[in-house]
Design a protein around this motif. Structure first.
Motif, mmCIF file in Angstrom:
data_model
loop_
_atom_site.group_PDB
_atom_site.id
_atom_site.type_symbol
_atom_site.label_atom_id
_atom_site.label_comp_id
_atom_site.label_asym_id
_atom_site.label_seq_id
_atom_site.Cartn_x
_atom_site.Cartn_y
_atom_site.Cartn_z
ATOM 1 N N GLY A 53 0.939 -1.194 0.089
ATOM 2 C CA GLY A 53 -0.182 -0.081 -0.115
ATOM 3 C C GLY A 53 0.907 1.235 -0.099
ATOM 4 N N SER A 54 0.208 2.584 -0.211
ATOM 5 C CA SER A 54 1.067 3.729 -0.414
ATOM 6 C C SER A 54 -0.090 4.806 -0.510
ATOM 7 C CB SER A 54 1.678 3.817 -1.610
ATOM 8 O OG SER A 54 2.392 5.139 -1.829
ATOM 9 N N GLY A 55 -0.084 5.468 0.799
ATOM 10 C CA GLY A 55 -1.175 6.405 0.930
ATOM 11 C C GLY A 55 -2.337 5.817 1.020
ATOM 12 N N GLN A 56 -3.530 6.335 0.147
ATOM 13 C CA GLN A 56 -4.815 5.963 0.092
ATOM 14 C C GLN A 56 -5.126 4.725 -0.828
ATOM 15 O OE1 GLN A 56 -3.611 8.591 -0.961
ATOM 16 N NE2 GLN A 56 -4.724 9.912 -2.174
ATOM 17 N N TYR A 57 -3.969 4.140 -1.250
ATOM 18 C CA TYR A 57 -3.911 3.008 -2.199
ATOM 19 C C TYR A 57 -3.360 2.007 -1.897
ATOM 20 C CZ TYR A 57 -4.639 7.256 -5.029
ATOM 21 O OH TYR A 57 -5.098 8.666 -5.520
ATOM 22 N N VAL A 58 -4.126 0.842 -2.265
ATOM 23 C CA VAL A 58 -3.435 -0.794 -1.808
ATOM 24 C C VAL A 58 -3.241 -1.437 -3.319
ATOM 25 C CG1 VAL A 58 -4.171 -0.755 0.316
ATOM 26 C CG2 VAL A 58 -5.830 -1.057 -1.269
ATOM 27 N N GLY A 77 -1.902 7.400 5.968
ATOM 28 C CA GLY A 77 -1.669 6.584 4.707
ATOM 29 C C GLY A 77 -0.912 5.471 5.022
ATOM 30 N N HIS A 78 -1.233 4.309 3.889
ATOM 31 C CA HIS A 78 -0.363 3.136 3.894
ATOM 32 C C HIS A 78 1.068 3.243 3.968
ATOM 33 C CE1 HIS A 78 -3.987 0.457 3.854
ATOM 34 N NE2 HIS A 78 -4.616 1.299 3.151
ATOM 35 N N ARG A 433 -14.745 5.725 4.824
ATOM 36 C CA ARG A 433 -13.709 6.463 6.033
ATOM 37 C C ARG A 433 -12.190 5.913 5.452
ATOM 38 N NH1 ARG A 433 -14.045 2.160 11.003
ATOM 39 N NH2 ARG A 433 -12.996 1.000 8.973
ATOM 40 N N PRO A 434 -11.656 6.810 4.547
ATOM 41 C CA PRO A 434 -10.623 6.295 3.777
ATOM 42 C C PRO A 434 -9.382 6.818 4.731
ATOM 43 C CG PRO A 434 -11.465 8.140 2.836
ATOM 44 C CD PRO A 434 -12.645 7.877 3.780
ATOM 45 N N PRO A 435 -8.246 6.573 4.464
ATOM 46 C CA PRO A 435 -7.169 7.177 5.137
ATOM 47 C C PRO A 435 -7.094 8.660 4.535
ATOM 48 C CG PRO A 435 -6.287 4.977 4.025
ATOM 49 C CD PRO A 435 -7.829 5.285 3.535
ATOM 50 N N LEU A 436 -6.477 9.424 5.799
ATOM 51 C CA LEU A 436 -7.042 10.741 5.521
ATOM 52 C C LEU A 436 -6.143 11.640 4.389
ATOM 53 C CD1 LEU A 436 -6.251 11.898 9.324
ATOM 54 C CD2 LEU A 436 -8.513 11.468 7.872
ATOM 55 N N PRO A 437 -5.054 10.853 3.592
ATOM 56 C CA PRO A 437 -4.655 11.708 2.311
ATOM 57 C C PRO A 437 -5.501 11.599 1.316
ATOM 58 C CG PRO A 437 -2.994 10.075 3.257
ATOM 59 C CD PRO A 437 -4.260 9.902 4.183
ATOM 60 N N PHE A 438 -6.861 10.664 1.244
ATOM 61 C CA PHE A 438 -7.631 10.667 0.128
ATOM 62 C C PHE A 438 -7.872 12.017 -0.213
ATOM 63 C CE2 PHE A 438 -12.172 10.895 -1.041
ATOM 64 C CZ PHE A 438 -12.357 9.953 -1.731
ATOM 65 N N ALA A 439 -7.718 12.459 -1.508
ATOM 66 C CA ALA A 439 -7.600 13.392 -2.015
ATOM 67 C C ALA A 439 -8.979 13.960 -3.061
ATOM 68 C CB ALA A 439 -6.466 13.724 -2.752
ATOM 69 N N GLU A 440 -9.233 15.110 -3.355
ATOM 70 C CA GLU A 440 -10.145 15.735 -4.402
ATOM 71 C C GLU A 440 -10.118 14.807 -5.445
ATOM 72 O OE1 GLU A 440 -12.398 18.045 -4.110
ATOM 73 O OE2 GLU A 440 -12.026 19.266 -2.687
ATOM 74 N N GLY A 441 -9.082 14.440 -6.107
ATOM 75 C CA GLY A 441 -8.787 13.649 -7.287
ATOM 76 C C GLY A 441 -9.253 12.204 -7.078
ATOM 77 N N ASP A 442 -9.393 11.811 -5.878
ATOM 78 C CA ASP A 442 -10.073 10.372 -5.650
ATOM 79 C C ASP A 442 -11.639 10.212 -5.659
ATOM 80 O OD1 ASP A 442 -7.541 9.084 -5.294
ATOM 81 O OD2 ASP A 442 -7.380 10.028 -3.148
ATOM 82 N N ILE A 443 -12.230 11.836 -5.665
ATOM 83 C CA ILE A 443 -13.664 11.381 -5.546
ATOM 84 C C ILE A 443 -14.378 10.909 -6.652
ATOM 85 C CG2 ILE A 443 -15.693 13.300 -5.297
ATOM 86 C CD1 ILE A 443 -13.902 14.833 -3.417
ATOM 87 N N ASP A 444 -13.641 11.503 -7.849
ATOM 88 C CA ASP A 444 -14.365 11.043 -9.246
ATOM 89 C C ASP A 444 -14.255 9.515 -9.225
ATOM 90 O OD1 ASP A 444 -15.068 13.706 -10.027
ATOM 91 O OD2 ASP A 444 -13.220 13.866 -11.261
#
Length: 459
Positions: A53-58, A77-78, A433-444
């Motif tokens: 994992g890295s940040g909000q991604y696995v 973040g992971h 309830r994502p990791p906190l680095p979840f960003a505007e670009g992940d919303i889409d």
């Protein structure tokens, strides 16, 4: 037929359901079941085999990238390098228990207490939220002189003997302790009342009276500050003040379970309870505290804590160890340096705004509620016309919950490489309830996946 637990079984793997696994994962699953037995649960009808994992991604064993919208344990973040570095450096020096003097636990505690109201001035450490809540209840009972504890109807507070008996989310197979009473959560989507805080206080008073009728002296209320397992109920701001005042008038104490809403997740405050303008008597913390290193804590007013500690010493072999404290301190610093609380506020608001737009297209979305990076999306049957959420408060009652749809949506999101799960008594609330680095670009990615899934399901 075995009883079902909403928190463990709602979104879980069961043999024979879902598409077949690839041979490697099938072999791993067989080995797992052989050595771990039947108590554990895997997510999804077709389990996900994560390897990094890295940040909000696995990433799974095939290298597929997933958006994590559920895991609040790696809160910053992971695989955050600051935690890796802090743990590695401390392991190179020493890792032992708290019976010796050491800077790590004191340094961290001073920094942690600075994030709390001045009245919260004492800390103790454990390894899990279960242990923290277990000790909190023992302290509350010692301080109050009573034993009676009140929790919400779908609460989850841990897996020790004491806390599992206060965790109805574990299912009907888990007996509730005789000195525990359950109350409905402050769900203003389904409870039509002009003041949900006063309504909730009334529920608690009725439970206190019932304890008294049974000869049980009231000790306190243990409540998750965002009612996450009940279905995520963060608002209105200030709704907890009437019930906290009532608890104190009845001689009890308020235990704020911050294991899930704490550490900046709710955005407009560092702690979930602070949104409501209250000061708890005790606070429990865990999960995100050290980004995956086992660590938890109990913090409180000194006069409450000493009612226990003046009679009984407390020792936890691994609680507060230097490596855990190094990890926890790194998390605290990252939260501050990377402004993750403010980030949670802004991105969480943006996400819910996008979801409200989606609700105009998919009427099965009955309500959207949340604070910061903690959102509940409620799926319902036979929705009535009108806008989502509180704009429907004029209805005589909310539409029926649709837990079957919610579980189908969870699987559809998994197929679109988005990971989350469900909450609530009917398992019909998507718990975002994502990791906190979840960003505007992940919303889409997230909103698009929900849109595609609901469309595919004909909703």
């Amino acid at each position: 037929m075995p009883t079902r637990s909403t928190i463990m079984d709602a979104n879980s793997y069961r043999s024979g359901l879902g598409d077949p696994l690839d041979p490697e994962d099938e072999a791993l699953l067989e080995r797992r079941e052989r050595v771990l037995g039947g108590a554990y649960r895997l997510f999804y009808r077709r389990p996900v085999h994560l390897v990094s994992g890295s940040g909000q991604y696995v990433f799974d064993a095939q290298g597929t990238k997933y958006l994590d919208v559920y895991n609040n344990v790696p809160s910053i973040g992971h695989a955050h390098p600051a935690v890796t570095r802090a743990v590695t450096e401390q392991l190179r020096r020493i890792n032992t228990h708290t019976r010796y003097l050491g800077d790590e636990i004191v340094d961290y505690t001073e920094e942690l207490l600075a994030t709390f109201p001045a009245e919260i001035d004492t800390a103790m450490y454990m390894c899990t939220g279960s242990e923290a809540n277990d000790l909190a209840v023992r302290v509350a009972q010692e301080y109050s002189g009573g034993t009676g504890i009140i929790v919400t109807r779908e609460a989850y507070h841990g897996t020790s003997y004491l806390t599992s008996g206060m965790s109805p989310a574990l299912g009907s197979g888990q007996p509730i302790l005789p000195f525990v009473r359950l109350v409905d959560p402050p769900d203003r989507y389904r409870v039509r009342t002009p003041d949900i805080g006063e309504w909730f206080a009334g529920q608690v008073q009725a439970a206190i009276d019932d304890l008294a009728t049974s000869g049980v002296t009231f000790a306190g209320v243990l409540a998750d500050s965002i009612f996450s397992s009940d279905g995520v109920f963060p608002d209105p701001v200030g709704m907890l003040r009437p019930v906290v005042d009532l608890v104190h008038r009845n001689g009890g104490i308020w235990i704020a379970d911050e294991v899930q809403p704490g550490f900046g997740r709710t955005g407009d405050s560092f702690w979930g309870f602070a949104r409501h303008g209250i000061v708890p008597d005790l606070v429990t913390i865990g999960k995100p505290m050290a980004n995956g290193i086992p660590a938890s804590g109990l913090l409180g007013r000194a006069e409450v804590m000493t009612a226990f500690s003046d009679k009984l010493p407390y020792f936890n072999t691994f609680g507060g160890n230097p490596v855990a404290m190094a990890a926890a301190r790194a998390v605290l610093h990252v939260l501050q340096v990377e402004n993750l609380q403010e980030h949670a506020l802004l991105v969480g608001d943006s996400l819910r705004e996008e979801l409200r737009g989606l609700a105009q297209v998919h009427p099965c979305i009955g309500d959207i509620r949340g604070a910061g990076q903690f959102t509940g999306l409620e799926l319902v049957e036979e929705p009535s016309a009108g806008e989502v959420g509180q704009a429907k408060s004029g209805l005589s009652e909310a539409p029926d919950p649709d837990g079957t749809l919610a579980l189908d949506v969870i699987e559809g999101l998994r197929d679109r490489h988005v990971l989350t799960s469900v909450a609530g008594h009917s398992s019909n609330v998507l718990k975002l309830r994502p990791p906190l680095p979840f960003a505007e670009g992940d919303i889409d990615w997230l909103v698009g996946a929900i849109d595609e899934t609901l469309t595919e399901l004909g909703k």
